[in-house]
Motif scaffolding. Structure first.
Motif, PDB file in Angstrom:
ATOM      1  N   TYR A  45       7.196 113.103 -44.195  1.00  0.00           N
ATOM      2  CA  TYR A  45       5.888 113.257 -44.063  1.00  0.00           C
ATOM      3  C   TYR A  45       5.156 112.690 -43.558  1.00  0.00           C
ATOM      4  CZ  TYR A  45       7.632 118.194 -45.971  1.00  0.00           C
ATOM      5  OH  TYR A  45       7.592 119.230 -46.335  1.00  0.00           O
ATOM      6  N   ASN A  46       6.100 111.269 -43.836  1.00  0.00           N
ATOM      7  CA  ASN A  46       5.758 110.017 -42.831  1.00  0.00           C
ATOM      8  C   ASN A  46       4.058 109.481 -44.149  1.00  0.00           C
ATOM      9  OD1 ASN A  46       6.704 108.975 -40.843  1.00  0.00           O
ATOM     10  ND2 ASN A  46       5.859 110.970 -39.653  1.00  0.00           N
ATOM     11  N   ILE A  47       4.073 110.438 -44.996  1.00  0.00           N
ATOM     12  CA  ILE A  47       3.018 110.182 -46.252  1.00  0.00           C
ATOM     13  C   ILE A  47       2.972 108.632 -47.266  1.00  0.00           C
ATOM     14  CG2 ILE A  47       1.916 110.920 -48.772  1.00  0.00           C
ATOM     15  CD1 ILE A  47       1.989 113.126 -48.115  1.00  0.00           C
ATOM     16  N   ASN A  48       2.009 107.890 -46.845  1.00  0.00           N
ATOM     17  CA  ASN A  48       2.376 106.279 -48.039  1.00  0.00           C
ATOM     18  C   ASN A  48       2.213 106.642 -48.647  1.00  0.00           C
ATOM     19  OD1 ASN A  48       2.334 103.824 -47.584  1.00  0.00           O
ATOM     20  ND2 ASN A  48       0.405 103.151 -47.107  1.00  0.00           N
ATOM     21  N   MET A  49       3.095 105.942 -49.140  1.00  0.00           N
ATOM     22  CA  MET A  49       2.781 105.894 -50.866  1.00  0.00           C
ATOM     23  C   MET A  49       2.232 104.367 -51.066  1.00  0.00           C
ATOM     24  SD  MET A  49       2.783 109.198 -52.541  1.00  0.00           S
ATOM     25  CE  MET A  49       3.258 110.990 -52.284  1.00  0.00           C
ATOM     26  N   PRO A  50       1.804 103.910 -51.669  1.00  0.00           N
ATOM     27  CA  PRO A  50       1.539 102.130 -51.749  1.00  0.00           C
ATOM     28  C   PRO A  50       1.918 102.564 -53.326  1.00  0.00           C
ATOM     29  CG  PRO A  50      -0.610 103.224 -52.140  1.00  0.00           C
ATOM     30  CD  PRO A  50       0.861 103.912 -51.238  1.00  0.00           C
ATOM     31  N   TYR A  51       1.776 103.129 -54.301  1.00  0.00           N
ATOM     32  CA  TYR A  51       1.739 102.674 -55.864  1.00  0.00           C
ATOM     33  C   TYR A  51       3.558 102.297 -55.839  1.00  0.00           C
ATOM     34  CZ  TYR A  51      -2.274 104.953 -54.804  1.00  0.00           C
ATOM     35  OH  TYR A  51      -2.875 106.120 -53.666  1.00  0.00           O
ATOM     36  N   LYS A  52       3.805 102.019 -57.334  1.00  0.00           N
ATOM     37  CA  LYS A  52       4.877 101.916 -58.262  1.00  0.00           C
ATOM     38  C   LYS A  52       4.863 102.711 -58.778  1.00  0.00           C
ATOM     39  CE  LYS A  52       5.249  97.087 -56.837  1.00  0.00           C
ATOM     40  NZ  LYS A  52       5.234  95.375 -57.087  1.00  0.00           N
ATOM     41  N   PHE A  53       5.318 103.851 -58.491  1.00  0.00           N
ATOM     42  CA  PHE A  53       5.059 104.623 -59.549  1.00  0.00           C
ATOM     43  C   PHE A  53       6.263 104.581 -60.578  1.00  0.00           C
ATOM     44  CE2 PHE A  53       3.343 107.273 -55.895  1.00  0.00           C
ATOM     45  CZ  PHE A  53       2.364 107.991 -56.646  1.00  0.00           C
TER      46      PHE A  53
END
Length: 480
Positions: free
Chosen positions: A195-203
């Protein structure tokens, strides 16, 4: 093969690599998105080009279907299109295509590429790039890796392959190379790719900190932000999307396929592991191979439980020694991994191990194609959720270099998992679908004298903390 044959083979390979790679990276005129590991290696490439950084040899193991070949395609495209590296300075080798050539020797190929085809660059120390896929098909690949590193400071090289080969072949190779394991997709990677969701977090780091400390403040903030912004672009509500991810979404090899094709491809990946990878670890007879298929199906379609070797041996009519050997081989292929009981070494030696699938999608494929539990949505989703949590905990443990111990609780009515933190604390974890009462987790907290316990379920949409119990939505935990 003589040197002229090798030279002609490499030249043909160089001339055809870019069109082949470019075509395989496109779907509906769009390029496949990159995973996190791509950006990590891209950074190493940039540093190497700018300053001949000594970090120039990489080993990328991973289970079949996890995206290793696509990773190499994307690195090739980056080198050629963005960094303007000439085609003759990039060698992409798919060893699956070369394994049947008479007297194939990887080091001979690399020598011809570096010292003959790129003789001028070799003499002037111009940077060269080698991307090798399906490394398990090359004998003495580690000698080639060691030689390349020691003799050519201007060569950046990446090896990918199944762990069936044991890519940790020698201590010398490991000292010279950086190992980066590829795992199945996390839910955050899945949403990014689809979905091209940008996830900038280091989960992984954030969930790891929650497990280690019980502090949920940072994760709460990120979770709220996700629901307010990023998750708005999903085609379904988050719980439905998560359920789809459990069944069809953690192997990149099926990311563009419909449900039926996804199940078929996933089962074919498991078959390939049995037909090819197992033999690279230990030569097995054809009748034993058939027992491996039965064992995998049994492990996939039943609720995870302690492995009673004699019971399984009776079910598939073979010896306990055969089952023991097959489990060890399958573990080395990374199709499955073990979780031991929490307790003393003597207790562990007397108590059976539990086995889970590294890819929850692999387990789901058997449910959806033949398992009786696929008729009971809640029960099957509960089993898949437990497998997902086990796989995530296993990956966090491996990524964090064993700072977290992962076990199961063998007490009657015990919780699903027990983890030990780097400070020696014991944290009980319960997993489930639907509303769960707090009885089990409270008993475990009291029994193990834990500071807090964790319930991972779809009971809540957001993280909540009640006294010393942390409730984490399955979809949030699967982001790690």
């Amino acid at each position: 093969m003589d040197e002229l044959e090798i030279r002609n083979s490499i030249i043909n390979n160089i001339n055809n690599s870019y069109p082949l790679i470019n075509n395989n990276l496109k779907h509906d005129y769009k390029y496949l998105k990159e995973r996190t590991i791509y950006f990590e290696l891209k950074e190493y490439i940039d540093k190497f080009i700018d300053s001949c950084n000594p970090n120039r040899s990489f080993i990328i193991p991973g289970i079949r279907g996890v995206g290793k070949t696509t990773l190499l395609y994307q690195l090739y495209k980056y080198l050629y299109e963005i960094k303007n590296i000439q085609e003759n300075r990039i060698l992409f080798l798919d060893l699956n295509r070369l394994k049947h050539r008479p007297d194939f020797n990887l080091l001979d190929y690399l020598d011809v590429f570096i010292k003959d085809i790129n003789e001028e660059h070799y003499l002037t120390s111009t940077q060269l790039f080698v991307l090798i896929d399906e490394t398990q098909y090359a004998k003495n690949w580690d000698i080639a890796a060691k030689t390349m590193y020691d003799e050519n400071s201007n060569v950046f090289i990446v090896f990918t392959g199944s762990n069936a080969l044991n890519l940790e072949s020698t201590a010398d190779t490991l000292r010279r190379s950086i190992k980066k394991q590829m795992y199945p997709l996390t839910f955050s990677e899945y949403t990014e790719l689809n979905y091209n969701i940008n996830m900038p977090y280091k989960f992984t780091d954030i969930i790891y900190d929650v497990l280690q400390t019980g502090d949920v403040e940072e994760l709460e903030k990120i979770e709220k932000q996700l629901h307010l912004n990023e998750y708005k672009v999903l085609k379904h509500n988050i719980k439905k999307e998560f359920e789809y991810y459990l069944e069809y979404g953690d192997l990149p090899v099926t990311i563009l396929k419909n449900k039926i094709d996804s199940i078929q491809t996933t089962l074919e990946v498991s078959d390939k592991i049995v037909e090819t990878d197992m033999d690279l670890i230990s030569s097995i007879k054809s009748e034993t191979r058939l027992k491996a298929y039965e064992l995998i199906s049994l492990l996939a379609t039943e609720k995870p439980g302690e492995i009673a070797l004699n019971k399984i041996a009776n079910n598939i009519q073979t010896s306990t020694k055969t089952i023991e050997n097959l489990l060890e081989i399958l573990r080395k292929t990374e199709l499955i991994f073990p979780i031991e009981i929490y307790g003393s070494p003597s207790k562990k030696s007397r108590t059976p191990t539990k086995y889970y699938f590294l890819s929850t999608q692999s387990k789901a494929a058997f449910f959806l194609s033949e398992g009786d539990l696929s008729r009971d949505t809640r029960q099957s989703l509960g089993i898949l959720a437990e497998n997902m949590v086990a796989s995530t905990l296993h990956r966090i443990k491996e990524t964090k270099k064993n700072k977290t111990g992962v076990y199961y609780d063998a007490r009657r009515g015990g919780v699903d998992f027990i983890i030990t933190t780097k400070n020696g604390n014991v944290v009980p974890i319960e997993v489930g679908i639907g509303k769960k009462n707090k009885k089990q987790i409270i008993q475990a907290i009291n029994y193990y004298k834990s500071e807090y316990g964790i319930v991972i379920s779809n009971r809540t949409d957001f993280i909540t903390k009640e006294d010393n119990i942390i409730f984490i939505p399955l979809s949030t935990f699967s982001l790690a």
